[in-house]
Design a protein around this motif. Structure first.
Motif, PDB file in Angstrom:
ATOM      1  N   LEU A   1       0.792  -1.358   0.045  1.00 51.54           N
ATOM      2  CA  LEU A   1      -0.063   0.095   0.078  1.00 51.54           C
ATOM      3  C   LEU A   1       0.825   1.288   0.018  1.00 51.54           C
ATOM      4  O   LEU A   1       0.178   2.463  -0.067  1.00 51.54           O
ATOM      5  N   ALA A   2       2.062   1.208   0.202  1.00 55.78           N
ATOM      6  CA  ALA A   2       3.120   2.378   0.280  1.00 55.78           C
ATOM      7  C   ALA A   2       3.003   2.944  -1.049  1.00 55.78           C
ATOM      8  O   ALA A   2       3.591   2.285  -2.098  1.00 55.78           O
ATOM      9  N   GLU A   3       2.653   4.114  -1.341  1.00 54.80           N
ATOM     10  CA  GLU A   3       2.854   4.689  -2.736  1.00 54.80           C
ATOM     11  C   GLU A   3       4.026   4.980  -3.169  1.00 54.80           C
ATOM     12  O   GLU A   3       4.312   4.658  -4.375  1.00 54.80           O
ATOM     13  N   GLU A   4       5.025   5.078  -2.472  1.00 54.95           N
ATOM     14  CA  GLU A   4       6.545   5.333  -2.938  1.00 54.95           C
ATOM     15  C   GLU A   4       7.007   4.023  -3.255  1.00 54.95           C
ATOM     16  O   GLU A   4       8.008   3.767  -4.169  1.00 54.95           O
TER      17      GLU A   4
ATOM     18  N   TRP B   1       5.038   1.807  -5.247  1.00 52.66           N
ATOM     19  CA  TRP B   1       4.290   1.114  -6.355  1.00 52.66           C
ATOM     20  C   TRP B   1       5.005   0.518  -7.501  1.00 52.66           C
ATOM     21  O   TRP B   1       4.604  -0.267  -8.026  1.00 52.66           O
ATOM     22  N   ASP B   2       6.021   1.528  -8.002  1.00 50.69           N
ATOM     23  CA  ASP B   2       6.783   1.014  -9.184  1.00 50.69           C
ATOM     24  C   ASP B   2       7.461  -0.353  -8.823  1.00 50.69           C
ATOM     25  O   ASP B   2       7.414  -1.380  -9.737  1.00 50.69           O
TER      26      ASP B   2
ATOM     27  N   ASN C   1       4.463  -2.721  -8.597  1.00 47.80           N
ATOM     28  CA  ASN C   1       3.974  -3.376  -9.789  1.00 47.80           C
ATOM     29  C   ASN C   1       4.931  -4.136 -10.755  1.00 47.80           C
ATOM     30  O   ASN C   1       4.417  -5.090 -11.368  1.00 47.80           O
TER      31      ASN C   1
ATOM     32  N   GLU D   1      -4.728  -2.374 -10.155  1.00 50.28           N
ATOM     33  CA  GLU D   1      -5.177  -1.526  -9.235  1.00 50.28           C
ATOM     34  C   GLU D   1      -5.727  -2.078  -7.909  1.00 50.28           C
ATOM     35  O   GLU D   1      -6.040  -3.364  -8.032  1.00 50.28           O
TER      36      GLU D   1
END
Length: 161
Positions: free
Chosen positions: A59-62, A64-65, A68, A97
């Motif tokens: 869940l950590a936005e930083e 995400w890469d 993914n 998503e």
């Protein structure tokens, strides 16, 4: 000890372990589209083991890469499809998503000229949970066929006339 407690807590959160894959043959586009829904907590455990990063936070936005990139590798490693002649389809990871407590993962197969038979292998989360069930629904030609896949029986063949 913390990891064991976390796993126990997560098993209380949802006492069954299941993913759902909806596979659709789009005859007009000559494509097979796959949408897979996986619980976030289970997927995080799998991606931690798969990537080797025990601190991975899905869940950590930083991150995400990184998530993914590893999610793409994981999905393409744990799901395969073959045509009636036993030729593997090339799966194209589209993306993912988050929706509430699940991750939606999208895969597409292009240039599917005809569809008579498809073998689907799905071992998502089998390395995490011994009781993992992967439900697969395949929609083609106004027909829906479904299967429940387990670690001991992780593939199914769908056929059409």
């Amino acid at each position: 000890m913390i990891t064991l407690s976390l796993i126990f807590f997560q098993s209380l959160f949802h006492p069954f372990h299941v993913s759902v894959s909806d596979i659709k043959y789009k005859e007009d586009k000559k494509a097979i589209q796959i949408s897979t829904r996986i619980f976030l907590d289970d997927l995080e455990l799998a991606l931690r083991a798969f990537s080797g990063d025990e601190k991975l936070d899905i869940l950590a936005e930083e991150s995400w890469d990184f998530v993914n990139e590893n999610l793409e590798k994981y999905m393409l490693d744990r799901m395969k499809l073959w045509d009636e002649k036993g030729r593997a389809y090339e799966l194209n990871y589209i993306g993912a998503e988050i929706e509430e407590d699940v991750m939606w993962c999208y895969i597409e197969i292009e240039k599917v000229k005809k569809l008579k038979q498809v073998k689907v292998w799905n071992s998502i989360l089998h390395e995490v949970w011994g009781d993992q069930e992967n439900l697969v629904h395949f929609r083609a030609f106004d027909d829906v066929q479904s299967a429940r896949l387990f670690e001991s029986e992780d593939s199914v063949v769908f056929e059409w006339e």
